[in-house]
Design an enzyme around this catalytic site. Sequence first.
Site, PDB file in Angstrom:
ATOM      1  N   TYR A 153       0.756  -1.183  -0.094  1.00  0.00           N
ATOM      2  CA  TYR A 153       0.045   0.040   0.027  1.00  0.00           C
ATOM      3  C   TYR A 153       0.817   1.173   0.127  1.00  0.00           C
ATOM      4  CZ  TYR A 153      -3.343   3.683   1.126  1.00  0.00           C
ATOM      5  OH  TYR A 153      -4.281   4.798   1.117  1.00  0.00           O
ATOM      6  N   ARG A 200       2.106   8.769  13.000  1.00  0.00           N
ATOM      7  CA  ARG A 200       1.711  10.048  13.839  1.00  0.00           C
ATOM      8  C   ARG A 200       0.143  10.059  13.691  1.00  0.00           C
ATOM      9  NH1 ARG A 200       2.937  15.302  10.953  1.00  0.00           N
ATOM     10  NH2 ARG A 200       0.847  14.730   9.878  1.00  0.00           N
ATOM     11  N   ARG A 210     -10.673   4.984   9.423  1.00  0.00           N
ATOM     12  CA  ARG A 210      -9.612   4.350   8.998  1.00  0.00           C
ATOM     13  C   ARG A 210      -8.556   3.912   9.585  1.00  0.00           C
ATOM     14  NH1 ARG A 210      -9.236   9.173   4.746  1.00  0.00           N
ATOM     15  NH2 ARG A 210      -8.214  10.426   6.130  1.00  0.00           N
ATOM     16  N   PHE A 272      14.690  19.737  -1.165  1.00  0.00           N
ATOM     17  CA  PHE A 272      13.347  19.276  -1.387  1.00  0.00           C
ATOM     18  C   PHE A 272      13.440  17.906  -1.033  1.00  0.00           C
ATOM     19  CE2 PHE A 272      11.045  16.588  -4.327  1.00  0.00           C
ATOM     20  CZ  PHE A 272       9.734  17.081  -4.235  1.00  0.00           C
TER      21      PHE A 272
END
Length: 354
Positions: A153, A200, A210, A272
């Site tokens: 997932y 978290r 969920r 980034f």
Amino acid sequence: EELETSGYDRQTMKRCWYFLDRTSRSFSSVIKELDGDLARVVCLFYLVLRGLDTIEDDMTITDEVKQPLLRNFSKHCSTPGWSFAGNGPHEKDRQLLVEFDCVVQELLLLPSSYRDVILDICDKMAQGMADYAHQAYKAGTLGLGSMEDLDLYCHYVAGLVGEGLSRLFSASGKEVPWLGDQLMLSNSMGLLLQKTNILRDFREDVNDGRLFWPRAIWGEQFGFADPKEMYRPENAKRALWALSAMTLDALRHAVDSLEYIALLKTQSVFNFCAIPQTMAMATLALCFMNPAVFHRNVKIRKAAAAKLIMRSTNPRDVAYIFREYAREIHAKAVPSDPSFLAISVACGKIEEWC
Ligand code: PS7
Ligand code: MN
Ligand code: MN
Ligand code: MN
Ligand code: MN
Ligand code: MN
């Protein structure tokens, strides 16, 4: 190939920059700092995936509507004028989809070397999301079972983002041409972020109906029949052990992440990539052995985040930051924790890398 201007003078691109600010607190500033074409390309990549995630997250859309919407999403992204006004009114990023034709129009102006990567990754993610959404619909709840299931997932929703970004960096010529072939390392970059987010956001996600923590941890390893039992005071200790197991699973990706970061050549790309990773390590350390995780979202303070942004500018300092947080985790670990030994080993590997 790039005859287009950078797009700052186009109304549609202006609207895209506006949506980037509106939909992302954590990525918008580092995206806008990227060199040359990359700022606009990554902004559009982000908005495509944000639009896709807004559909995935919306529980007011029925399975019958959501399945084709997800499965055809990458085609919609190359259909001039396409937009979607069907999200529930509470969905916070709904407006992006209402005006999605701006994103589509800008995507169509991109050189195909960039657009092909964005649409390929978008399509793979959408098929994965559709598989899990359908499964969740039939079972009445999203249930990640095994650790392999969690990894798959997370690969769909985050590992693929890493893969796509690496290919875009290579295509831009700002990074080595073979960065786009680093599938393992790119996947790990995404998985460290996604697993930290899942760890978290435990309570927020449970409240939203969920849960992304896999049953292998809360059910099989720690014997909870229902995740809601994890925030009952009498279960506090066992719940913390489950949190340790989640922390350990996230830490598995830390050395790969350091390895990836060390390959980068361009400063703006480095920042980034590195800043979200050091933020994730800080978050893991703050959440570790912290019972508040079961009651609210534990977030690093603004001042601490600002310090990390300033320090995450070169591979050596990033490794030192990782080491500091690994030490913090190691120091908080207790020998009666079933994950104690494995956590010590994982922290040791980060230490060795420095
Ligand atoms: C294209 C920057 C740098 C090699 C929207 C960045 C949601 C953690 O739960 O917003 O919706 O609130 O807190 C980001 C690898 C993806 C993985 C994934 C695309 C790093 C749709 C971030 C972001 C790869 C699925 C945002 C994965 O968390 O989530 C771009 C290298 C989107 C990255 C989602 C999660 C991202 C996420 P929530 P957040
Ligand atoms: Mn978010
Ligand atoms: Mn989401
Ligand atoms: Mn989602
Ligand atoms: Mn989340
Ligand atoms: Mn969220």
